[in-house]
Design a protein around this motif. Structure first.
Motif, PDB file in Angstrom:
ATOM      1  N   GLN A 193       0.831  -1.192   0.000  1.00  0.00           N
ATOM      2  CA  GLN A 193       0.000   0.000   0.000  1.00  0.00           C
ATOM      3  C   GLN A 193       0.874   1.253   0.000  1.00  0.00           C
ATOM      4  N   LYS A 194       1.911   1.209   0.804  1.00  0.00           N
ATOM      5  CA  LYS A 194       2.822   2.339   0.884  1.00  0.00           C
ATOM      6  C   LYS A 194       3.493   2.571  -0.454  1.00  0.00           C
ATOM      7  N   LYS A 195       3.865   1.483  -1.094  1.00  0.00           N
ATOM      8  CA  LYS A 195       4.582   1.555  -2.355  1.00  0.00           C
ATOM      9  C   LYS A 195       3.701   2.184  -3.431  1.00  0.00           C
ATOM     10  N   ASN A 196       2.449   1.697  -3.478  1.00  0.00           N
ATOM     11  CA  ASN A 196       1.586   2.075  -4.594  1.00  0.00           C
ATOM     12  C   ASN A 196       0.733   3.306  -4.345  1.00  0.00           C
ATOM     13  N   ALA A 197       0.768   3.784  -3.111  1.00  0.00           N
ATOM     14  CA  ALA A 197      -0.136   4.886  -2.790  1.00  0.00           C
ATOM     15  C   ALA A 197       0.175   6.098  -3.651  1.00  0.00           C
ATOM     16  N   THR A 198      -0.863   6.664  -4.302  1.00  0.00           N
ATOM     17  CA  THR A 198      -0.660   7.903  -5.043  1.00  0.00           C
ATOM     18  C   THR A 198      -0.712   9.038  -4.044  1.00  0.00           C
ATOM     19  N   LYS A 199       0.192   9.965  -4.238  1.00  0.00           N
ATOM     20  CA  LYS A 199       0.253  11.044  -3.250  1.00  0.00           C
ATOM     21  C   LYS A 199      -0.935  11.978  -3.423  1.00  0.00           C
ATOM     22  N   GLU A 200      -1.458  12.421  -2.305  1.00  0.00           N
ATOM     23  CA  GLU A 200      -2.589  13.339  -2.331  1.00  0.00           C
ATOM     24  C   GLU A 200      -2.079  14.754  -2.622  1.00  0.00           C
ATOM     25  N   VAL A 201      -2.948  15.504  -3.256  1.00  0.00           N
ATOM     26  CA  VAL A 201      -2.558  16.886  -3.578  1.00  0.00           C
ATOM     27  C   VAL A 201      -3.041  17.830  -2.473  1.00  0.00           C
ATOM     28  N   VAL A 202      -2.157  18.682  -2.029  1.00  0.00           N
ATOM     29  CA  VAL A 202      -2.544  19.707  -1.065  1.00  0.00           C
ATOM     30  C   VAL A 202      -2.247  21.069  -1.682  1.00  0.00           C
ATOM     31  N   LEU A 203      -3.276  21.884  -1.834  1.00  0.00           N
ATOM     32  CA  LEU A 203      -3.082  23.253  -2.324  1.00  0.00           C
ATOM     33  C   LEU A 203      -2.534  24.083  -1.176  1.00  0.00           C
ATOM     34  N   TYR A 204      -1.709  25.060  -1.511  1.00  0.00           N
ATOM     35  CA  TYR A 204      -1.309  25.923  -0.400  1.00  0.00           C
ATOM     36  C   TYR A 204      -1.228  27.387  -0.811  1.00  0.00           C
ATOM     37  N   ILE A 205      -1.578  28.204   0.114  1.00  0.00           N
ATOM     38  CA  ILE A 205      -1.475  29.656  -0.076  1.00  0.00           C
ATOM     39  C   ILE A 205      -0.453  30.132   0.938  1.00  0.00           C
ATOM     40  N   ASP A 206       0.676  30.570   0.453  1.00  0.00           N
ATOM     41  CA  ASP A 206       1.755  30.945   1.378  1.00  0.00           C
ATOM     42  C   ASP A 206       1.937  32.455   1.392  1.00  0.00           C
ATOM     43  N   GLU A 207       1.519  33.063   2.470  1.00  0.00           N
ATOM     44  CA  GLU A 207       1.702  34.507   2.583  1.00  0.00           C
ATOM     45  C   GLU A 207       2.957  34.824   3.367  1.00  0.00           C
ATOM     46  N   SER A 208       3.556  33.796   3.951  1.00  0.00           N
ATOM     47  CA  SER A 208       4.704  34.023   4.822  1.00  0.00           C
ATOM     48  C   SER A 208       6.029  33.842   4.101  1.00  0.00           C
ATOM     49  N   SER A 209       5.992  33.073   3.036  1.00  0.00           N
ATOM     50  CA  SER A 209       7.185  32.678   2.270  1.00  0.00           C
ATOM     51  C   SER A 209       8.161  31.861   3.125  1.00  0.00           C
ATOM     52  N   TYR A 210       7.649  31.297   4.212  1.00  0.00           N
ATOM     53  CA  TYR A 210       8.492  30.423   5.035  1.00  0.00           C
ATOM     54  C   TYR A 210       8.246  28.953   4.716  1.00  0.00           C
ATOM     55  N   PHE A 211       7.313  28.678   3.780  1.00  0.00           N
ATOM     56  CA  PHE A 211       6.957  27.282   3.543  1.00  0.00           C
ATOM     57  C   PHE A 211       7.832  26.692   2.452  1.00  0.00           C
ATOM     58  N   GLN A 228     -14.177  22.715  -5.367  1.00  0.00           N
ATOM     59  CA  GLN A 228     -14.511  22.081  -6.652  1.00  0.00           C
ATOM     60  C   GLN A 228     -13.473  21.053  -7.083  1.00  0.00           C
ATOM     61  N   SER A 229     -12.344  21.040  -6.397  1.00  0.00           N
ATOM     62  CA  SER A 229     -11.276  20.126  -6.826  1.00  0.00           C
ATOM     63  C   SER A 229     -11.422  18.775  -6.128  1.00  0.00           C
ATOM     64  N   GLU A 230     -10.563  17.836  -6.541  1.00  0.00           N
ATOM     65  CA  GLU A 230     -10.530  16.515  -5.906  1.00  0.00           C
ATOM     66  C   GLU A 230      -9.416  16.470  -4.869  1.00  0.00           C
ATOM     67  N   ASP A 231      -8.811  17.615  -4.606  1.00  0.00           N
ATOM     68  CA  ASP A 231      -7.607  17.637  -3.775  1.00  0.00           C
ATOM     69  C   ASP A 231      -7.900  17.248  -2.335  1.00  0.00           C
ATOM     70  N   PHE A 232      -6.815  16.866  -1.651  1.00  0.00           N
ATOM     71  CA  PHE A 232      -6.956  16.391  -0.274  1.00  0.00           C
ATOM     72  C   PHE A 232      -7.181  17.552   0.698  1.00  0.00           C
ATOM     73  N   GLY A 233      -6.432  18.634   0.495  1.00  0.00           N
ATOM     74  CA  GLY A 233      -6.559  19.716   1.463  1.00  0.00           C
ATOM     75  C   GLY A 233      -6.094  21.061   0.912  1.00  0.00           C
ATOM     76  N   LEU A 234      -6.397  22.071   1.690  1.00  0.00           N
ATOM     77  CA  LEU A 234      -5.939  23.429   1.363  1.00  0.00           C
ATOM     78  C   LEU A 234      -5.204  23.941   2.593  1.00  0.00           C
ATOM     79  N   LEU A 235      -3.929  24.255   2.398  1.00  0.00           N
ATOM     80  CA  LEU A 235      -3.105  24.693   3.528  1.00  0.00           C
ATOM     81  C   LEU A 235      -2.942  26.202   3.430  1.00  0.00           C
ATOM     82  N   TYR A 236      -3.377  26.892   4.462  1.00  0.00           N
ATOM     83  CA  TYR A 236      -3.268  28.359   4.447  1.00  0.00           C
ATOM     84  C   TYR A 236      -2.196  28.789   5.434  1.00  0.00           C
TER      85      TYR A 236
END
Lengths: 304, 434
Positions: free
Chosen positions: B46-64, B89-97
């Motif tokens: 499972q670990k081998k084949n797992a497709t990575k989830e997409v996480v959108l991010y909005i970086d206002e700090s520029s520390y990410f 509207q997306s299929e993404d896993f998360g949105l990181l703010y």
């Protein structure tokens, strides 16, 4: 000697008295009927005799000795609720039960084979009990009760579940066992069994023994000096020492009358008196059946 | 006594002659390693084949600084509101703010998701921030990376237990952990499986009404004890067969693959062991520890606690079986029996194995109702003699007590049919005279 003497047995459960100072004497080689309505305490008494439960007070003497653990080998008990290990084969099952009664393995096998042959069911040895019919299982259960040749056999409703043919077979076996010296106690509601087989009876009602004696004595005690007479020609009245209870027309000019003697007159006297007023065709003393005595006593108690 | 022996024999033969006994005895030792192997295999795949989830991010700090080990981070240019709408509207896993924040005080970082994220997901993301912020702080403090590398040292503490005779034994607590866990689980299963069988057998006897015939020949107590002891002997036989099977299997495998095989075999079966093996020095110590464990001591105490615990609980199971008319009715009375078992079972995983010499662990291993499982968890780590002696003594006493208690209910219960049984009825039976 009495096979069994129960002296003043009392057993109290949390909220009711199951047996109240019950005493019975079972003569050796008798067939003793233990009668009573449901819930009277018969099963409790039988369980105490079988040492399944203990009494609160009173004593039990079995063949002249106070009841002791060794006595279980002397008693054969057929409970009302029949039961065998369903998954065990007939042979294994009987050997196990016989050994629990104290027989050696060898003796158990010999005796069980004898009984299976007697009942013509030798080929059942390897059959599992769950594959037997109810009647068949009952036979196996009966064998388990008597195979160790108990001197006292206690049968709780022995004929329930048997067809007439098998009931007859069991009856014969019971009589033979008595012939060979066993004492038999029946606990039953079936009055025809009592009428046919028992020579002694006791009646237990509401935790108390209310009657005991030979069947003959009990019947004599409860007979009402009533005679049933078939006669030709009606009559209206009798002398004052008799009471005409009932007179019904039979056929033609024959009548059937029920006459009770009030005083201790003899039946001969009654016949003599009757012949003067009518033509007597049959004259029978009406003896109460066990069933009638049972109902009278139990109902009488309830109405008190 | 003679009659108890007859009943023991009968019960023993009844069970052992069944095909299910043979099947369970031979298959179980094979099934468990097989299940474990399958689970480990599936987890790895499972670990081998797992497709990575997409996480959108909005970086206002520029520390990410996205780390793509577990998630695929994709930047979103726009306001948080726009981001939320796009995410919905997306299929993404998360949105990181990531708002603007001071390095000394990272606040307000938020992960929006559609499903509840697992704790590992969250800690993975937290770690990304922590390590990057740490690096940034280093730079701020003028700490050179090469200096930092020099500071890193890898230390392996070897544990050596000095026994009372002064003998030194090196041990690996991870192996002991595994041994304790296996012992505890096995004990739990054994007590439950065999206890339930006692109950089952008694309910069957009661339902088939055969019990009245039997108790006209033997005391109810003898019947109960015969049944309990008969099943105990079946359990012991099964356990002994397992030991023989497992040890001969191990020997056979050892012969087939040469001397290194046992460790490889262990590696496949036990992820705990795998970890140990991965460490360079670990593998030798692992084998060492396995050899150092006083197996006779562990196995014989297992046997004692199995017999003791089984008898203790067996009597209680017998009492429950005698009180009810069907297995379904038994459920209500199972609860109080199950509680101490569950306490010690969960205690095993939460603190007994972590801290085998802690106060609670010690007391759980001494109190009779919990001691069989708790002591199995501790035994590999070494238990002071006085604790073991006290625990064993109390277990023996506890078993006598529960047997006495159960016998008083049993003698009444087996002859009762169709009664609605409650705890107050049980109490009445218990108080009832002979």
């Amino acid at each position: 000697m009495n096979a069994l003497e129960v002296n003043g047995i009392t057993k109290r459960y949390a909220n009711h008295l199951a047996l109240d100072q019950v005493s019975i004497s079972v003569p050796e080689r008798s067939i003793y009927g233990l009668l009573g309505p449901n819930g009277a305490g018969k099963t409790t008494l039988i369980r105490i005799i079988n040492q399944i439960i203990n009494s609160d007070s009173g004593e039990i003497i079995l063949f002249g000795e106070r009841l002791k653990p060794d006595h279980i080998g002397v008693i054969g008990y057929l409970p009302e609720e029949r039961g065998l290990y369903k998954k065990l084969k007939v042979g294994e099952q009987l050997i196990y039960l016989a050994r629990l009664k104290g027989l050696s393995h060898h003796d158990a096998v010999v005796k069980i084979k004898l009984w299976l042959e007697k009942f013509e069911i030798k080929d059942w040895w390897h059959k599992k009990v769950e594959d037997l019919s109810k009647g068949m299982a009952q036979k196996v259960q009966f064998i388990s009760t008597v195979m160790h040749e108990p001197r006292l056999i206690i049968l709780d409703e022995p004929f329930s579940g048997f067809d007439p043919v098998n009931a007859q077979l069991i009856t014969e076996e019971i009589l033979q066992l008595r012939q060979r010296g066993s004492t038999i106690i029946f606990s039953t509601h079936r009055m025809e069994t009592v009428e046919d087989l028992c020579d002694h009876i006791a009646l237990i009602n509401k935790s108390k023994r209310i009657l005991e004696g030979t069947k003959k004595a009990v019947k004599a005690q409860y007979k009402t000096n009533t005679y049933s007479v078939l006669h030709r020609g009606a009559f209206q009245s009798l002398e004052s020492q008799y009471e005409l209870l009932k007179q019904e027309k039979a056929e033609d000019d024959y009548f059937q009358s029920l006459i009770q003697m009030k005083s201790a007159a003899s039946p001969n006297q009654l016949i003599q008196d009757l012949t003067r007023i009518t033509e007597v065709h049959s004259f029978v003393e009406k003896v109460p059946t066990m069933s009638e005595i049972f109902i009278t006593l139990v109902k009488g108690e309830t109405h008190e | 006594m003679n009659k108890i022996w007859l009943i023991v024999q009968r019960e023993f033969l009844n069970r052992v002659q069944k095909k299910s006994f043979l099947v369970a005895t031979i298959l179980l030792p094979l099934i468990f390693p097989a299940i474990m192997a399958v689970l480990v295999y599936v987890a790895i795949e499972q670990k081998k084949n797992a497709t990575k989830e997409v996480v959108l991010y909005i970086d206002e700090s520029s520390y990410f600084k996205p780390d793509t080990a577990k998630f695929l981070f994709s930047p979103f240019n726009g306001s948080l509101e726009d981001g939320k709408r796009a995410f919905e509207q997306s299929e993404d896993f998360g949105l990181l703010y990531i708002p603007k924040f001071e390095l000394s005080e990272p606040k307000g970082i938020t992960l929006y998701t559609k499903i509840n994220p697992s704790p590992t997901d969250i800690s993975d993301i937290e770690k990304i921030f922590e390590s990057h912020i740490r690096d940034l702080k280093m730079v701020e403090l003028n700490v050179d990376q090469s200096l930092l590398d020099k500071l890193k040292t890898n230390v392996n503490v070897a544990t050596v237990k000095i026994s009372e005779g002064g003998q030194e034994k090196s041990s690996d607590s991870k192996v002991l952990f595994g041994v304790g866990m296996a012992g505890g689980i096995l004990m739990y299963m054994f007590i439950f499986i065999y206890g339930a069988q006692i109950m089952q057998g008694i309910i069957e006897e009661k339902m088939s009404k055969v019990v009245e015939v039997i108790v006209s020949s033997v005391r109810p107590f003898q019947l109960m004890m015969g049944k309990i002891l008969g099943l105990a002997s079946v359990g012991l036989l099964q356990f002994l067969i397992w030991i023989v099977l497992i040890s001969s299997l191990t020997t056979a495998v050892l012969g087939l693959f040469g001397l290194q095989s046992p460790s490889q075999e262990m590696m496949q079966m036990n992820p705990q062991a795998q970890q140990v093996m991965a460490e360079s020095q670990g593998s030798l110590q692992f084998l060492n520890t396995l050899n150092q464990i006083p197996w006779t001591y562990v196995v014989s105490s297992f046997l004692f606690y199995f017999i003791g615990g089984y008898l203790l609980y067996g009597a209680l199971f017998a009492a429950v079986g005698s009180a009810v008319d069907s297995p379904a009715e038994a459920q209500q009375f199972m609860f109080p029996i199950t509680i101490p078992m569950l306490i010690s079972y969960f205690g095993l995983f939460t603190f007994i194995l972590e801290d085998p010499h802690g106060t609670v662990s010690v007391w759980l291993s001494i109190i009779p109702l919990t001691s069989p499982i708790a002591m199995m968890g501790r035994i590999g780590f070494g238990v002071p003699d006085w604790q073991l002696a006290l625990s064993m003594l109390l277990l023996a006493g506890g078993f006598i007590l529960t047997t006495w208690f159960a016998a008083r209910i049993y003698r009444v219960g087996i002859l009762m049919h169709g009664t609605k049984v409650s705890y107050s009825v049980l109490a009445k039976w218990f108080m009832q005279k002979g």
